[in-house]
Write an enzyme that holds these catalytic residues in place. Sequence first.
Site, mmCIF file in Angstrom:
data_model
loop_
_atom_site.group_PDB
_atom_site.id
_atom_site.type_symbol
_atom_site.label_atom_id
_atom_site.label_comp_id
_atom_site.label_asym_id
_atom_site.label_seq_id
_atom_site.Cartn_x
_atom_site.Cartn_y
_atom_site.Cartn_z
ATOM 1 N N HIS A 1 -4.717 -4.494 1.238
ATOM 2 C CA HIS A 1 -5.108 -5.459 0.214
ATOM 3 C C HIS A 1 -6.098 -6.421 0.849
ATOM 4 O O HIS A 1 -5.911 -7.639 0.845
ATOM 5 C CB HIS A 1 -3.873 -6.190 -0.352
ATOM 6 C CG HIS A 1 -3.866 -6.207 -1.844
ATOM 7 N ND1 HIS A 1 -3.404 -7.255 -2.592
ATOM 8 C CD2 HIS A 1 -4.285 -5.288 -2.751
ATOM 9 C CE1 HIS A 1 -3.525 -6.979 -3.875
ATOM 10 N NE2 HIS A 1 -4.054 -5.785 -3.996
ATOM 11 N N HIS B 1 -11.740 3.159 -4.849
ATOM 12 C CA HIS B 1 -10.357 2.736 -4.587
ATOM 13 C C HIS B 1 -9.345 3.716 -5.170
ATOM 14 O O HIS B 1 -8.351 4.046 -4.533
ATOM 15 C CB HIS B 1 -10.163 1.338 -5.190
ATOM 16 C CG HIS B 1 -8.830 0.732 -4.947
ATOM 17 N ND1 HIS B 1 -8.508 0.134 -3.754
ATOM 18 C CD2 HIS B 1 -7.738 0.633 -5.727
ATOM 19 C CE1 HIS B 1 -7.272 -0.311 -3.816
ATOM 20 N NE2 HIS B 1 -6.776 -0.026 -4.995
#
Lengths: 223, 81, 745
Positions: C104, C55
């Site tokens: 998200h 990430h």
Amino acid sequence: MRVGVVTFPGTLDDRDAARAVEYAGAEPVSLWHGSDDLKHVDAVVLPGGFSYGDYLRCGAISAKAPIMKSIIVAAEHGFPVLGICNGFQVLAEAHLLPGALTRNADMHFLCTDQTLKIENNSTMWTNGFTLGQEILIPMKNAEGNFNCDDATLHELESEGRVIARYVGVNPNGSRDAIAGITNKRGNVVGLMPHPEHAIDLLTGPSKDGLTFFTSLLHSMIAG
Amino acid sequence: MGKIIVEVMLKPEILDPQGQAVGKALPRLGFTFAQSVRQGKRFEIEVAGDPTPAMLADVEKAAEEFLANTVIESFVVKVEK
Amino acid sequence: MALDTVTNASATPDFVLPFEQLGLKADEFEKIKTILGRRPTGSELAMYSVMWSEHCSYKSSKIHLKQFGEKAPNSDALLVGIGENAGVVDIGQGYAVTFKAESHNHPSFVEPYQGAATGIGGIVRDILTMGARPIAVMDPLRFGAADAPDTKRVLPGVVAGIGGYGNCLGLPNIGGEIVFDETYAGNPLVNALCVGVMRHEDIKLAQAHGAGNLVVLFGAKTGGDGIGGASILASETFNTSKPTKRPAVQVGDPFAEKVLIECSLEIFAEDLVVGIQDLGAAGISCATSELASAGTGGMNVQLEKVPLRDPSLSPEEILMSESQERMCAIIEPSKLGRFMAICKKWDVTATVIGEVTSGDRLHITFNGELIVDVPPRTVAHDGPVLTRPMSRPEYLDTLKAVTLEKVETPEAIKAAVLKLIAAPNIADKSWVTKQYDKYVQGNSILAQPEDSGMIRIDEQTHLGIAISTDANARLSFVDPYNGVKLALLESCRNIATSGAKPLAITNCLNFGSPEDPGVMWTFAETVRGLADICLEMGLPVTGGNVSFYNQTGKVAILPTPVIGVLGVIQDVRTRTSMSFIEAGLELFQLGNTDDNFTGSEWAHLHGQMGDQAPTPDIDHETRLVKLLLEGQKYFAAAHDISNGGFAATISEMVLKSNIGATIDLPAQFIPGGVTAGLFAETPGRVVVAVKSSDVAGLTSLAESHKIALHKVGITGGDALAINGASIPLTQLRAAFTETFPKLFG
């Protein structure tokens, strides 16, 4: 003429309200919630938003702000106050207007262009409309469902203090489809929909909202 | 007629913006007693007769699956005397 | 474990650290030991593990993403490029615009409301961090099948979360997408795009310069939110079979963020910061290491000074916490007083937690004990770079051509159009968008369902911007190289249809597991296609986001590269809407239709995918964009043809206008006949409405740009009539609008 626009923490439509004041030909003056200084303005707009995040109850924490102490005193002496959306909620929590704005009947935030019928054109904020005039302005809220007890409702209706009503399907379950009310004197007006978002055709569905602000100028000049 | 209470609170480790805002407002209004405030929900459930263990187990299940979001909330089931 | 200090780490080289649970591989752990010359402390391990996660480090994508630099077009527009929190472009008149999209996805599956809400919060802080006032958001969303039970849980929660957070911030939500496909069932995509504006001279960067300057943390207190979230949620697939074991998620406080925005803008206006960084994934680990490595490198931080919401947090947890609504600023000591005064005015907690030093190491102490001693670049930028194995996936050899029945009789046309516009991917999305405030700030010129969202930037000069986000995952599935090119071209077309000139792009690339060579190949092809098309179109890439591990079990999502294009319009009063204002306007289609149904909604409705994506015709699209910009003076309305083909476009136009139209598609000139004319999704087409007096002008413009121009009908009446089939607007509207309320209440 100077019109104050109050900013609470979480207020969103203060710059829009100031723009509408300017379009109407008055001078907007920024007022801060934490001060009790009204800066010699001639009227005040409490704009929309989520002051204090709508936490506790919408408008509840803002209603206790220092600026509100000054506004309450002034309003009792005829000072013009317009509360839009969250501003209406603040006025209700501050007991300048009766009733309460509760969760919309369908529980959702609703942003839509809403037709209203003007039912009282004698207040300082609505005298530029004709009685029964239908106007189109945006509404956007999650807690715009006007509620009060039967006695209060009877009083509001019998005294002609409902200034605007929703036309068509009641969008949020408000009693008697009430969109806005005024106090006995007609100087304090609360309205759930947003007239400051309907001041030109480029950014709004109509220019109908501007009349709330020009009405104020008329009543002050006539005064 | 009996009454079952379900109290739902955000778990202690989960941020509670509402309670926090109320906690900050209290001293501004002159109330200085609070060290912290957390805000929750209370459900009052009316049932026919005294709540039975089976009924309470059902309420627990409803609280677990529906009334509370157990990802972020905890709950307590009580019988109101 | 007692406090694991640097001294302790040196003294206990064989102490076993749980690096694998933190998502680090054995070779990565060895690399950390080599960098430090000893084993890391627990706190250092926390920092490296979260910063070296997929990430934060882009370790699987980095070697591909560098093409954006290598193939970058010459552009004067780019003021700040890839690498900062968000790219910044020059839109003229001294204004700079910054925009960025982020995903998200995983948090939104676990806790839809909070996942989506904090997604908005994070991207808004990225924009704010550049020095800009956030002015709008958009949300490209993907869900599993519309009628799947879990979609009923996820979609309403995501929508409420986006509205709940974005509305409270006072950001108009002006567009986005909602697409349903079975592959997103266990892995919805929640992408959020934010755009902000500032003056050129107000651009802020994430840099810690100047020894003696102070490191100040301001905003919310730090709690145990999402500890390891970035690492564990995003870099390892998680097992969803035991809901009671779901990981903790971050909870957003939009009120705190709104106050933080106003407080920060006031601080920026007085030029009180040297550098600034928001705290998102990896929290303080990320902010301190990135600020320090972008400066001279040296920084001391006293971690016990961090204000805590949960006093039981360990130093490792404080470093990894993803508590929302926090910022970190670098401030000259002489400006601290003014900085603190503004924070006090807004009731924002602000604390000096350290200072910039003249050295080149990031030192973090906890109650006087040294727990972190690292070269900050090794944490922030020198993470692992992987060359993942790639192979062309086998499914590409099993794709089948689309075979569909012809739709020719009036009865068949009517039934088919009603079926199409009621399909969840085409149907009216206002059930969703009515939950978003599109009016706040008073500068929204166009919002969904228009082709692009448009915002006025300057009330005096009428300068404005337009933004469109697009992805066609089915085309990317069939042909990832061309699929992303087609998405970008569609987005440019949307911008130009509204009257704005495409200027720059951002992206949010959503893919399955990079450990699957087939997924990695589709990703690599996508990046190659995107870099090529940006060079070909002369559009700079301002930044982007990569989201991997979007899959449930072994099933990856469709490759979903979301492209956001920013355009500029000199005078927003000249914009073109999709709705006609009157009857009697002549309707034209710009561009030709062919009979390729691959990836189309019509094929999808018949359970088919197709085998051959359209070939992007960049020359045609470039000429079309020029025509659209020059033709604005003729257009009474204009609407791009994309999902659902001509039938969807004309239905949306008549319903938005509440004026009917009579359409006559000359079937004999369309390969594939009326069926293709209505439902094929051939790129490079737009429907325009013009007054009769403007037809000559439009015709000569089309000739000069060599764009095919087809008269297709005329506006008027209270029905949509197509080749003899007449559909009353009331019936059309019912079919279009009933789908979402029926599905979601």
